[in-house]
Every structure is written in structure tokens, then in C-alpha cells.
Design an enzyme around this catalytic site. Structure first.
Site, PDB file in Angstrom:
ATOM      1  N   ASN A   1      -2.266   0.345   6.775  1.00 42.94           N
ATOM      2  CA  ASN A   1      -1.764  -0.934   7.300  1.00 42.94           C
ATOM      3  C   ASN A   1      -0.872  -1.720   6.331  1.00 42.94           C
ATOM      4  OD1 ASN A   1      -3.783  -1.770   5.613  1.00 42.94           O
ATOM      5  ND2 ASN A   1      -4.942  -2.898   7.153  1.00 42.94           N
TER       6      ASN A   1
ATOM      7  N   TYR B   1     -12.492  -1.787  -3.682  1.00 42.33           N
ATOM      8  CA  TYR B   1     -13.031  -1.920  -2.327  1.00 42.33           C
ATOM      9  C   TYR B   1     -14.556  -1.778  -2.296  1.00 42.33           C
ATOM     10  CZ  TYR B   1      -8.473  -2.061   0.036  1.00 42.33           C
ATOM     11  OH  TYR B   1      -7.232  -2.441   0.506  1.00 42.33           O
TER      12      TYR B   1
ATOM     13  N   ARG C   1       2.298  -6.531   8.894  1.00 42.59           N
ATOM     14  CA  ARG C   1       1.600  -5.375   9.464  1.00 42.59           C
ATOM     15  C   ARG C   1       2.167  -4.985  10.822  1.00 42.59           C
ATOM     16  NH1 ARG C   1      -4.358  -7.177   7.254  1.00 42.59           N
ATOM     17  NH2 ARG C   1      -4.459  -5.768   5.463  1.00 42.59           N
TER      18      ARG C   1
ATOM     19  N   LYS D   1       0.824  -1.212   0.000  1.00 37.60           N
ATOM     20  CA  LYS D   1       0.000   0.000   0.000  1.00 37.60           C
ATOM     21  C   LYS D   1       0.865   1.272   0.000  1.00 37.60           C
ATOM     22  CE  LYS D   1      -4.061  -2.156   2.169  1.00 37.60           C
ATOM     23  NZ  LYS D   1      -5.074  -2.026   3.253  1.00 37.60           N
TER      24      LYS D   1
ATOM     25  N   HIS E   1      -2.104  -5.494   1.575  1.00 33.43           N
ATOM     26  CA  HIS E   1      -3.393  -6.181   1.412  1.00 33.43           C
ATOM     27  C   HIS E   1      -3.136  -7.610   0.971  1.00 33.43           C
ATOM     28  CE1 HIS E   1      -7.406  -7.159  -0.172  1.00 33.43           C
ATOM     29  NE2 HIS E   1      -6.762  -7.680  -1.202  1.00 33.43           N
TER      30      HIS E   1
ATOM     31  N   GLU F   1      -9.708 -10.436  -7.559  1.00 40.99           N
ATOM     32  CA  GLU F   1      -8.740  -9.343  -7.393  1.00 40.99           C
ATOM     33  C   GLU F   1      -7.593  -9.454  -8.402  1.00 40.99           C
ATOM     34  OE1 GLU F   1      -9.777  -8.807  -2.652  1.00 40.99           O
ATOM     35  OE2 GLU F   1      -7.807  -9.572  -3.209  1.00 40.99           O
TER      36      GLU F   1
HETATM   37  N1  UDP Z   1      -9.989  -0.393   7.171  1.00 38.13           N
HETATM   38  C1  UDP Z   1      -9.962   0.854   7.760  1.00 38.13           C
HETATM   39  N2  UDP Z   1     -10.618   1.027   8.964  1.00 38.13           N
HETATM   40  C2  UDP Z   1     -11.290   0.016   9.558  1.00 38.13           C
HETATM   41  C3  UDP Z   1     -11.316  -1.254   8.949  1.00 38.13           C
HETATM   42  C4  UDP Z   1     -10.654  -1.424   7.737  1.00 38.13           C
HETATM   43  O1  UDP Z   1      -9.346   1.776   7.246  1.00 38.13           O
HETATM   44  O2  UDP Z   1     -11.861   0.229  10.628  1.00 38.13           O
HETATM   45  C5  UDP Z   1      -9.281  -0.559   5.884  1.00 38.13           C
HETATM   46  C6  UDP Z   1      -7.937  -1.243   6.072  1.00 38.13           C
HETATM   47  O3  UDP Z   1      -7.009  -0.627   5.186  1.00 38.13           O
HETATM   48  C7  UDP Z   1      -8.228  -2.658   5.655  1.00 38.13           C
HETATM   49  C8  UDP Z   1      -9.252  -2.449   4.537  1.00 38.13           C
HETATM   50  O4  UDP Z   1     -10.049  -1.372   5.004  1.00 38.13           O
HETATM   51  O5  UDP Z   1      -7.052  -3.305   5.219  1.00 38.13           O
HETATM   52  C9  UDP Z   1     -10.122  -3.629   4.229  1.00 38.13           C
HETATM   53  O6  UDP Z   1     -10.712  -4.085   5.410  1.00 38.13           O
HETATM   54  P1  UDP Z   1     -10.849  -5.652   5.709  1.00 38.13           P
HETATM   55  O7  UDP Z   1     -11.762  -5.784   6.892  1.00 38.13           O
HETATM   56  O8  UDP Z   1     -11.225  -6.354   4.455  1.00 38.13           O
HETATM   57  O9  UDP Z   1      -9.381  -6.059   6.197  1.00 38.13           O
HETATM   58  P2  UDP Z   1      -8.179  -6.853   5.499  1.00 38.13           P
HETATM   59  O10 UDP Z   1      -8.770  -7.984   4.692  1.00 38.13           O
HETATM   60  O11 UDP Z   1      -7.442  -5.852   4.636  1.00 38.13           O
HETATM   61  O12 UDP Z   1      -7.331  -7.334   6.641  1.00 38.13           O
END
Ligand code: UDP
Length: 143
Positions: free
Chosen positions: A114, A51, A104, A11, A117, A128
Site C-alpha cells: 500500500n 511492526y 494510497r 514502501k 506508511h 518510529e
Molecule cells: N496490512 C496487511 N494486511 C492487512 C492489514 C494490514 O498487509 O490485512 C499491512 C499494511 O501494509 C498496513 C500495515 O500492515 O499498512 C500496518 O497495518 P495498520 O493497520 O497499522 O495500517 P496503517 O496504519 O499502515 O494504515
């Protein structure tokens, strides 16, 4: 053990912090092979499309803003149980909850920024990968 392909993003925060190589090393050290890779600067439309499942979430606008704030690396990783293996080395969404030694935990600063992805299922991985790569861009790693 099944050989799978999964999708990964380094990212904008991690690219900005010059951690592309460090994160790629984590993939390779875990036995995952990079079979496609490129740098992109996402448009707002591309980030919103990627997203889309989160479009109703309160953080959606901030997430799209972050994902378009600088270039990213997108890559396809191949290996045994690649989807889960990649999620394991990625760590929890919130770096404060990520296991020590995960990407992470080591490279992310917050749940919003974070570092990386990883697809959460084989179905997501297929969708994806196709979002960013044509089949011609996926290389066979036979050596
Ligand atoms: N995210 C965020 N705030 C939150 C939860 C998620 O900014 O409270 C963002 C974060 O970058 C995350 C992405 O949204 O990686 C997608 O969320 P997901 O729950 O799918 O998590 P991931 O699969 O990336 O661990």
C-alpha cells in the site's frame, strides 16, 4: 495549531515503481516539510521490530517479506498537525477504500502493498522517528 513531527515510509512497491518524487511532492504540496530523509533496505530484524505490534496478526510474515523486498525511503515530516495531516493525504490502509486523490488511492495496488506508511499518533511518531533517526539527523527548517 501545533507544529508536529511525524514519520513516513515510501514502501518497496512505490520505490520500485519510481514514485519517490511523486509522493514527496504530495507531502510538500500539503505544506509538510521534510526534515530528514534516507534510503534503506530493511533487514528482517529491522522490519520485525518496526511492526512488532502486529507480530500476532496473520499477515505479519507477508508484511515483513514485503517490507524487506526492496529499498524504502524513510522520512520525518514537520508541519501543523503533521500526524493527522499526513494520515489524511495517505488515505485508508486499503487503497480500495482510500479517498480519491490520496497517496494510497493513486499509488497503491492492495492492502498488502500500500505504497506508504504514516504514524497514527504523536506517540507512535516519536517511537518510529527514534527507530530510524538520531536527533542529529533531524534538521531545523527555519528558512
Ligand atoms: N496490512 C496487511 N494486511 C492487512 C492489514 C494490514 O498487509 O490485512 C499491512 C499494511 O501494509 C498496513 C500495515 O500492515 O499498512 C500496518 O497495518 P495498520 O493497520 O497499522 O495500517 P496503517 O496504519 O499502515 O494504515
Amino acid at each position: 495549531m501545533a507544529i508536529e513531527r511525524t514519520f513516513s515510509i515510501v514502501k518497496p512497491d512505490a520505490v520500485g515503481n519510481n514514485k519517490i518524487g511523486a509522493i514527496y511532492s504530495r507531502f510538500e504540496d500539503a505544506g509538510l516539510k521534510i526534515v530528514a530523509s534516507k534510503m534503506l533496505h530493511l533487514t528482517k530484524e529491522q522490519a520485525e521490530g518496526f511492526y512488532a505490534e502486529h507480530s500476532e496478526r496473520p499477515f505479519f510474515g507477508a508484511l515483513v517479506g514485503f517490507m524487506t523486498s526492496g529499498p524504502i525511503m524513510v522520512q520525518v515530516l514537520e508541519g501543523e498537525n503533521a500526524v493527522l495531516a499526513h494520515r489524511d493525504i495517505l488515505g485508508a490502509t486499503n487503497p480500495a477504500e482510500a479517498d480519491a486523490g490520496t497517496i494510497r488511492a493513486d499509488f497503491a495496488t492492495s492492502i498488502d502493498e500500500n505504497a506508504a506508511h504514516g504514524s497514527d499518533s504523536l506517540e507512535s511518531a516519536a517511537r518510529e522517528i527514534a527507530y530510524f533517526f538520531s536527533t542529529e539527523e533531524l534538521c531545523a527548517r527555519t528558512r
